[in-house]
Design an enzyme around this catalytic site. Structure first.
Site, PDB file in Angstrom:
ATOM      1  CB  THR A   1      -0.898  -0.008   1.267  1.00  0.00           C
ATOM      2  OG1 THR A   1      -1.525   1.254   1.407  1.00  0.00           O
ATOM      3  CG2 THR A   1      -0.086  -0.273   2.536  1.00  0.00           C
TER       4      THR A   1
ATOM      5  CE  LYS B   1       0.091  -4.605   3.127  1.00  0.00           C
ATOM      6  NZ  LYS B   1      -0.226  -5.955   2.587  1.00  0.00           N
TER       7      LYS B   1
END
Ligand code: NAD
Ligand code: TDX
Length: 332
Positions: free
Chosen positions: A121, A152
């Site tokens: 992301t 992430k």
């Protein structure tokens, strides 16, 4: 023909990816998905059984992952705990799935020398000021804000280390905010559409000035396929389609497209640590790999998405009351 293992293939982007692969290649797909609150086997309904198989299981289960990875040519890793608001309530599944799960996949692709693509992301880069002319590029320093984005970011760094230290054949992509069919009703756009369908009002965090860079899920997935085909091992590609919009404008557009007054929304408690703006510069993907988005008209894409939620109430209805109860408890 390749045998592809898709983790998180019963979730929003992963299931759209599986559908995209079935329609655009002759590959065979195994989906590995834990079927958490965010995964739903009905999302894979209608796909040919001789080409798509679903295995329910956890990416942090080393034995299961090893056996599956050994029987496939390529792993495309979508599985994650994906919602920022949930990560503020309870970060623990984010650490386990996003970090430990990615670690187990990397160890398996390392042992069996398989090709790996890692889905990530733009949130790993932190946020930008509203008036900053800069956008994120592949060289922007990591600066994540939330438990979600930090796990992430950590998973991306594991991949980079496994490339450098062990020669794993991996590519990475960092994409901006996706919209389209089969997105969970906890996320911004489906939440507002389904609130209006239910006769309620959209809920805007804070003043609604925060900017997200919207991309249609099929454009994300066409870029992922292009990177798998032509990307260079060890490299990162940013995926975005020049779709910056502030949240207030998106809510007003949803209301307009659904025949409501553009001011029929509520301001609610802001998200803690709320990132102000994300913006992707996808020049590398466009110039090096010749990719271009197909959905350049956000208004038309949003209208199609609204029509999909109107036509598929039976898909989202089971999640709606529980999701809204969680938001209500947080004043949102
Ligand atoms: P989602 O929450 O809709 O789907 C996640 C899927 O992963 C679900 O099917 C869930 O059951 C599965 N899963 C969760 N934990 C698992 C585990 N331990 N083992 C196996 N399966 C597990 O998420 P999404 O929006 O489709 O996001 C998919 C990926 O894309 C994530 O890696 C996310 O970080 C990334 N991403 C999302 C966006 C976005 O706008 N939604 C943007 C950029 C990147
Ligand atoms: O009810 C809401 N009202 C509101 O104003 C909700 C649910 C959200 N918002 C705001 C918060 C954000 O500024 O809308 C924006 C988008 O929110 P989310 O849909 O929660 O997405 P975001 O936090 O931007 O993260 C998404 O994009 C990047 C995905 O959920 C991540 O998985 C992805 O990595």
């Amino acid at each position: 023909m390749a045998r592809v293992l898709v983790t998180g293939g019963a979730g929003f982007i992963g299931s759209n990816f599986v559908r995209y692969v079935v329609e655009n290649t002759d590959d065979e797909v195994t989906v590995l998905d834990k079927l958490t609150y965010a995964g739903d086997p009905r999302t894979l309904g209608g796909l040919p059984e001789n080409r798509v198989r679903l295995v329910q299981g956890d990416i942090a289960d080393a034995g299961l992952v090893d056996g599956l990875v050994s029987g496939h040519d390529l792993v495309v890793h979508f599985a994650a705990e994906s919602h920022n608001d949930n990560s503020l309530r309870d970060p623990s599944p984010f650490v386990r799935t996003n970090l430990v799960g990615t670690f187990e996949l990397l160890e398996a692709v390392r042992r069996h020398e398989k090709r790996y693509h890692h889905i990530s992301t733009d949130e790993v880069y932190g946020d930008l000021e509203l008036d900053d002319p800069a956008r994120f590029t592949e060289t922007t320093p990591y600066n994540p804000s939330s438990p979600y984005s930090s796990t992430k970011a950590g998973s991306d760094l594991l991949v980079r280390a496994w490339v450098r230290s062990f020669g794993v054949q991996a590519t990475l992509s960092n994409c901006s905010n996706n919209y389209g069919p089969y997105q969970h009703v906890e996320k911004f756009i489906p939440r507002q559409i389904t609130n209006v369908i239910d006769g309620g009002r959209p809920k805007l965090y804070g003043a609604g000035e925060n900017v997200r860079d919207w991309i249609h899920v099929d454009d994300h997935n066409s870029a992922v396929l292009r990177i798998i085909e032509a990307g260079r091992a060890g490299e990162t590609y940013l995926i975005g389609a020049d779709g910056e919009q502030n949240n207030k404008d998106v809510v007003e557009l949803i209301l307009e497209l659904m025949g409501q007054s553009r001011d029929a929304y509520d301001h609610v408690t802001d998200r803690a640590g709320h990132d102000l703006r994300y913006a992707i510069d996808a020049t590398r993907l466009r110039t090096e790999l010749g990719w271009a988005p197909r959905f350049s008209n956000f208004r038309a894409g949003l209208a199609d998405t609204i029509a999909w939620y109107q036509a598929n109430e039976s898909w989202w209805r089971p999640q709606k009351a529980r999701t809204e109860a969680r938001y209500a408890a947080a004043g949102q």
